[in-house]
Design an enzyme around this catalytic site. Structure first.
Site, mmCIF file in Angstrom:
data_model
loop_
_atom_site.group_PDB
_atom_site.id
_atom_site.type_symbol
_atom_site.label_atom_id
_atom_site.label_comp_id
_atom_site.label_asym_id
_atom_site.label_seq_id
_atom_site.Cartn_x
_atom_site.Cartn_y
_atom_site.Cartn_z
ATOM 1 N N GLU A 213 -0.463 12.792 -34.356
ATOM 2 C CA GLU A 213 -1.649 11.841 -34.056
ATOM 3 C C GLU A 213 -1.389 10.827 -35.167
ATOM 4 O OE1 GLU A 213 -4.676 11.986 -32.423
ATOM 5 O OE2 GLU A 213 -4.301 14.039 -31.744
ATOM 6 N N CYS A 247 -7.635 4.924 -38.350
ATOM 7 C CA CYS A 247 -6.425 4.878 -37.295
ATOM 8 C C CYS A 247 -6.897 3.839 -36.131
ATOM 9 C CB CYS A 247 -5.950 6.261 -36.994
ATOM 10 S SG CYS A 247 -7.210 7.373 -36.378
HETATM 11 P P1 NAD Z 1 1.424 9.333 -44.028
HETATM 12 O O1 NAD Z 1 2.391 9.224 -42.726
HETATM 13 O O2 NAD Z 1 1.975 8.316 -45.057
HETATM 14 O O3 NAD Z 1 1.193 10.539 -44.503
HETATM 15 C C1 NAD Z 1 0.548 11.755 -44.006
HETATM 16 C C2 NAD Z 1 0.909 13.083 -44.538
HETATM 17 O O4 NAD Z 1 2.478 12.967 -44.241
HETATM 18 C C3 NAD Z 1 0.681 13.176 -45.865
HETATM 19 O O5 NAD Z 1 0.160 14.705 -45.864
HETATM 20 C C4 NAD Z 1 1.974 12.940 -46.626
HETATM 21 O O6 NAD Z 1 2.042 13.880 -47.762
HETATM 22 C C5 NAD Z 1 2.741 13.591 -45.494
HETATM 23 N N1 NAD Z 1 4.267 12.766 -45.699
HETATM 24 C C6 NAD Z 1 4.384 11.568 -46.335
HETATM 25 N N2 NAD Z 1 5.684 11.304 -46.383
HETATM 26 C C7 NAD Z 1 6.526 12.425 -45.662
HETATM 27 C C8 NAD Z 1 7.884 12.698 -45.504
HETATM 28 N N3 NAD Z 1 8.657 11.826 -45.619
HETATM 29 N N4 NAD Z 1 8.162 13.692 -44.994
HETATM 30 C C9 NAD Z 1 7.131 14.722 -44.535
HETATM 31 N N5 NAD Z 1 5.668 14.505 -44.821
HETATM 32 C C10 NAD Z 1 5.278 13.260 -45.355
HETATM 33 O O7 NAD Z 1 0.244 8.834 -43.439
HETATM 34 P P2 NAD Z 1 -1.114 8.166 -44.326
HETATM 35 O O8 NAD Z 1 -0.632 7.127 -45.074
HETATM 36 O O9 NAD Z 1 -1.721 9.382 -45.248
HETATM 37 O O10 NAD Z 1 -1.872 7.811 -43.224
HETATM 38 C C11 NAD Z 1 -2.224 6.570 -42.614
HETATM 39 C C12 NAD Z 1 -1.653 6.618 -41.239
HETATM 40 O O11 NAD Z 1 -1.855 7.775 -40.456
HETATM 41 C C13 NAD Z 1 -1.793 5.343 -40.399
HETATM 42 O O12 NAD Z 1 -0.691 4.877 -39.934
HETATM 43 C C14 NAD Z 1 -2.797 5.837 -39.452
HETATM 44 O O13 NAD Z 1 -3.186 4.960 -38.445
HETATM 45 C C15 NAD Z 1 -2.560 7.185 -39.217
HETATM 46 N N6 NAD Z 1 -3.606 7.995 -38.841
HETATM 47 C C16 NAD Z 1 -3.574 8.656 -37.656
HETATM 48 C C17 NAD Z 1 -4.733 9.181 -37.349
HETATM 49 C C18 NAD Z 1 -4.899 9.893 -35.782
HETATM 50 O O14 NAD Z 1 -5.921 10.611 -35.469
HETATM 51 N N7 NAD Z 1 -4.199 9.320 -34.766
HETATM 52 C C19 NAD Z 1 -5.896 9.535 -38.217
HETATM 53 C C20 NAD Z 1 -5.635 9.002 -39.470
HETATM 54 C C21 NAD Z 1 -4.625 8.340 -39.817
#
Ligand code: NAD
Length: 459
Positions: A213, A247
């Site tokens: 997502e 998002c």
């Molecule tokens: P992110 O991708 O930075 O982090 C999400 C999760 O991934 C966190 O739990 C984090 O600990 C983990 N993570 C971070 N870096 C990682 C790595 N290198 N390896 C493995 N895991 C890792 O996202 P965010 O900043 O928390 O959220 C924002 C993003 O999420 C935006 O792009 C937004 O559009 C998207 N988003 C999508 C939806 C959806 O339903 N499609 C919903 C909410 C947010």
């Protein structure tokens, strides 16, 4: 299995628990969901407080976009779960005469759920509802950027479930990567597209199925015949809820040149009505999650012209609802997902031209169109690809349990909510039950004229 990974023993215990088949009965699943609903209701105040501390979310937003949404999802799932679990009977072709065909909805096993910070409660719990409904064990990894909410998610789930059934692993990138290094049966990831790549490569090592997502730049078109005051209100709400850290928030606007000034005037009024004359002082306007994100967003404020807002408070990590005009598709604000309370406005005169521009960009998670003309609505729907969206509204498609929610292309893989969640976390096992009363001989190679007969059926 590696021995030096602290998560391998947790996953081994979940696998062993799953193999007892204890998670599969309707009673077990329904009981687990009821417990989840009860514990959320009992700790509503603490969840609201955690969201306030982590993001300055108002109680109204905390309930309407996080707590209420998951309670509704639990109620909907409990209402339908028994029916969803029944094997689906399907037709049997003449070539299979004598047999019956069904599709069984099997849990995968151990599901890993990795959640982001922007709706840190809802986006950790909503997938868990689907995983439980489908009969899986689950490990939830909340976001480290919203530590109070991560803590309350852990406390609530540990209070009602044994960790061999549902466990919470708190922590940041290292915890996430440690879990991803292990073999699980399904990975459900919500977050940015860049991390989505990492998650999918990790999953590939074990051939683990994934749902991603992700995000992206979701366009919003305001056509010449749109009902402007309503469009302005619904866009202001969709963009500035959670300070644009949503998002599916409209990322940027395409406004028809002929209504630009009138629309901006309406938008100004809508923002003032919702967030008051000084949103930076408002106790109900969400803050930016971290200094890093604040700096990233603040840089955009110097692009184009500030038509509305533009104020910020670095110390409090707050940015007022801001609308930028005189923006072109080449400006930095138009390159990556904004994910903050800044709304660039581009104008157009030719609808086909902007449809083409949208189609040249990565496929968005959402698209919104404000237009009265049915032909315009049809043209945009027929000629664009996006995860999901609305005509004459924003965000609202997200909360319907009857609409699968997910992205397409670089905005994601897979969709959930309502029955789609149950289906997503189930393997659909096709089973043919054959009769032993007779045996139609055509399939066997030694039958006289076998080929001729088989050609009668298979052509
Ligand atoms: P992110 O991708 O930075 O982090 C999400 C999760 O991934 C966190 O739990 C984090 O600990 C983990 N993570 C971070 N870096 C990682 C790595 N290198 N390896 C493995 N895991 C890792 O996202 P965010 O900043 O928390 O959220 C924002 C993003 O999420 C935006 O792009 C937004 O559009 C998207 N988003 C999508 C939806 C959806 O339903 N499609 C919903 C909410 C947010």
């Amino acid at each position: 299995m590696t021995t030096d990974n602290p998560y391998s023993s947790l996953i081994a215990r979940q696998n062993a628990f799953f193999r007892t088949h204890g998670t599969k009965s309707y009673t077990f699943r329904a009981d687990a969901l009821r417990k989840l609903g009860d514990v959320i209701r009992a700790h509503e105040g603490e969840i609201v407080q955690a969201l306030k501390t982590d993001l300055n979310k108002s109680e109204f937003e905390a309930y309407s976009t996080e707590i209420g949404v998951v309670l509704k999802e639990i109620r909907h799932t409990l209402q339908h779960l028994r029916a969803w679990m029944r094997p689906t009977k399907v037709r049997t072709p003449l070539t299979h005469f004598g047999s019956k065909s069904t599709i069984h909805h099997d849990p995968y096993g151990v599901v890993l759920i990795i959640a982001p910070w922007n709706f840190p409660f809802q986006l950790a719990i909503a997938p868990l509802i689907g995983a439980i409904a489908a009969g899986n064990c689950a490990i939830v990894k909340p976001s480290e950027l919203t530590p109070r909410t991560s803590e309350i998610v852990a406390k609530l789930l540990r209070g009602i479930y044994l960790d061999e059934y549902v466990a919470v692993v708190e922590g940041g990138v290292e915890a996430s990567q440690g879990l991803l290094n292990e073999k699980v049966d399904y990975i459900f990831f919500t977050g940015g597209t860049a991390i989505g790549h990492i998650v999918m490569s990790s999953a590939a090592k074990h051939l683990t199925p994934v749902t991603l997502e992700l995000g992206g730049k979701s366009p919003c078109i305001i056509h010449a015949d749109a009902t402007l005051p309503l469009a302005a209100r619904r866009i202001a709400w969709g963009k500035f809820t959670n300070a644009g850290q949503t998002c599916i928030a409209p990322d940027y606007l395409y406004v028809h040149e002929s209504v630009k000034d009138a629309f901006i005037a309406e938008l100004k009024q809508a923002i003032a009505t919702m967030y008051g004359a000084n949103p930076l002082q408002s106790d109900t306007f969400t803050r930016i999650v971290s200094a890093r994100h604040f700096e990233r967003l603040e840089a955009y404020l110097h692009e184009g012209q500030v038509a509305i807002g533009g104020q910020f408070d670095r110390e409090q990590l707050r940015i007022a609802p801001t609308v930028l005009t005189e923006i072109t598709a080449d400006d930095p604000v138009m390159q990556d997902e904004i994910f903050g309370p800044i709304l660039p406005v581009l104008t157009y005169t030719d609808l086909d031209h902007i449809i083409d521009e949208i189609n040249r960009r990565p496929k968005p998670l959402a698209l919104y169109l404000f237009a009265e003309s049915k032909q315009v609505q049809q043209r945009v729907l027929d000629h664009t690809s996006f995860g999901g969206g609305c005509i004459n509204d924003t965000l609202y498609h997200f909360t319907s349990p009857h609409l699968p929610f997910g992205g397409v292309g670089s905005s994601g893989i897979g969709a959930y909510h309502g029955k789609s969640s149950f289906e997503l976390f189930s393997h659909h096992k096709s089973v043919l039950k054959q009769t032993t009363w007779f045996d139609i001989p055509f399939r066997y190679p030694h039958i006289k004229n076998g080929l001729k007969r088989i050609k009668l059926f298979l052509k």
